[in-house]
Design a protein around this motif. Structure first.
Motif, short mmCIF file in Angstrom:
data_model
loop_
_atom_site.label_atom_id
_atom_site.label_comp_id
_atom_site.label_asym_id
_atom_site.label_seq_id
_atom_site.Cartn_x
_atom_site.Cartn_y
_atom_site.Cartn_z
N GLU A 249 0.97 -1.24 0.17
CA GLU A 249 -0.05 -0.08 0.35
C GLU A 249 0.95 1.32 0.03
OE1 GLU A 249 -2.84 -0.31 3.56
OE2 GLU A 249 -3.73 -1.46 2.36
N ARG A 250 1.65 1.65 0.32
CA ARG A 250 2.91 2.66 0.51
C ARG A 250 3.06 2.30 -0.49
NH1 ARG A 250 4.42 0.65 5.65
NH2 ARG A 250 6.08 -0.85 4.16
N ARG A 251 3.86 1.33 -1.33
CA ARG A 251 4.71 2.22 -2.25
C ARG A 251 3.53 2.29 -3.38
NH1 ARG A 251 7.60 -3.48 -4.81
NH2 ARG A 251 8.22 -3.47 -2.82
N LEU A 252 2.00 1.86 -3.83
CA LEU A 252 1.40 1.66 -4.53
C LEU A 252 0.43 3.31 -4.35
CD1 LEU A 252 -0.84 -0.93 -4.43
CD2 LEU A 252 0.65 -0.80 -6.08
N ILE A 253 1.37 4.19 -3.35
CA ILE A 253 0.12 5.23 -2.74
C ILE A 253 1.19 6.07 -3.00
CG2 ILE A 253 0.16 7.20 -0.90
CD1 ILE A 253 -1.34 4.63 0.76
N GLY A 254 2.49 5.53 -2.19
CA GLY A 254 3.76 6.57 -2.96
C GLY A 254 4.09 6.15 -4.49
#
Length: 254
Positions: A249-254
């Motif tokens: 999720e952090r990767r997709l949001i970032g």
């Protein structure tokens, strides 16, 4: 079952240099029962950020410039499920074929190797249960093998950060220097001929290794490590899925 897959639901953005030769076949092992995970579907099929967990590995290899073909190794009785519920959720540009899994992971990898077409110099073996693998890591391992003709392979790994203890029973025997120790990950990339020979030798000698690198090392092949990230975790237990979801999720949001 062996036809290329191209479906409309998810199309991953392509990244990375297009200058890398497409000389690699990815063998993604997804044949485990996942008993320790505790889900009757098997961990490869549980949802991770809206897609079956194994989708993320397949998409990463589909985006990697070095990869020309993808072999997904799965239980024969679940082949239709993989096509319908996993591969149909993505739009892929690389040919994808299925190979039947075996009784052990080593058997499954050997089955996957039988589906590797002639002419591809490298093979990248990856566990489907490592959904956070990134294109850059795949390319780094492939590049390391290409760059040194004396290398039989290269594996992703991380340096040990914990103090290690050698224990017999419950008694500490020694405290080794952790600077010599790395935690192995996948993908593990090898010259195809070297890995095929290593698996054939293991069958002949009835040898079971702990990973593919150990089979190649056993025949004297030199394998190097490529430093990876700690995000490239293997989902084995339910709590691992929560960690993977948070990281993705952090990767997709970032």
């Amino acid at each position: 079952m062996g036809a290329p897959v191209s479906c409309p639901s998810v199309c991953a953005e392509r990244v990375g240099s297009q200058e890398a030769p497409a000389d690699t076949c990815a063998v993604i092992v997804a044949g485990g029962s996942g008993e320790r995970f505790g889900d009757p579907r098997g961990k490869q099929f549980v949802e991770l950020c809206g897609l079956p967990l194994m989708c993320w590995s397949v998409m990463a290899f589909d985006r990697a410039p070095s990869v020309a073909r993808i072999v997904v190794v799965c239980a024969p009785e679940r082949a239709a499920e993989v096509e319908k519920d996993v591969l149909s959720r993505m739009t892929l540009t690389k040919p994808v074929v299925l190979a039947p899994s075996g009784a052990t992971r080593q058997d499954s990898v050997r089955s996957g190797l039988e589906a590797v077409p002639r002419g591809l110099e490298l093979v990248a073996v990856h566990d489907a249960a490592r959904p956070l693998i990134e294109v850059e890591q795949i390319e780094a391992a492939c590049t390391a093998v290409r760059a040194d003709r004396a290398l039989a392979g290269a594996i992703l790994a991380t340096r040990s950060v914990d103090t290690l203890k050698l224990v017999e029973g419950t008694t500490i025997i020694a405290t080794p220097d952790r600077s010599f120790y790395w935690a192995a990950q996948t993908p593990q990339v090898f010259r195809t001929a070297k890995l095929v020979a290593a698996h054939r030798s293991a069958v002949r000698d009835e040898y079971q290794g702990t990973d593919d690198a150990s089979l190649v090392e056993r025949l004297g092949g030199r394998v190097c490590v490529v430093e990876s990230t700690r995000d490239n975790i293997k989902v084995t237990l339910p709590e691992d899925l929560a960690l993977a979801e948070a990281a993705l999720e952090r990767r997709l949001i970032g």
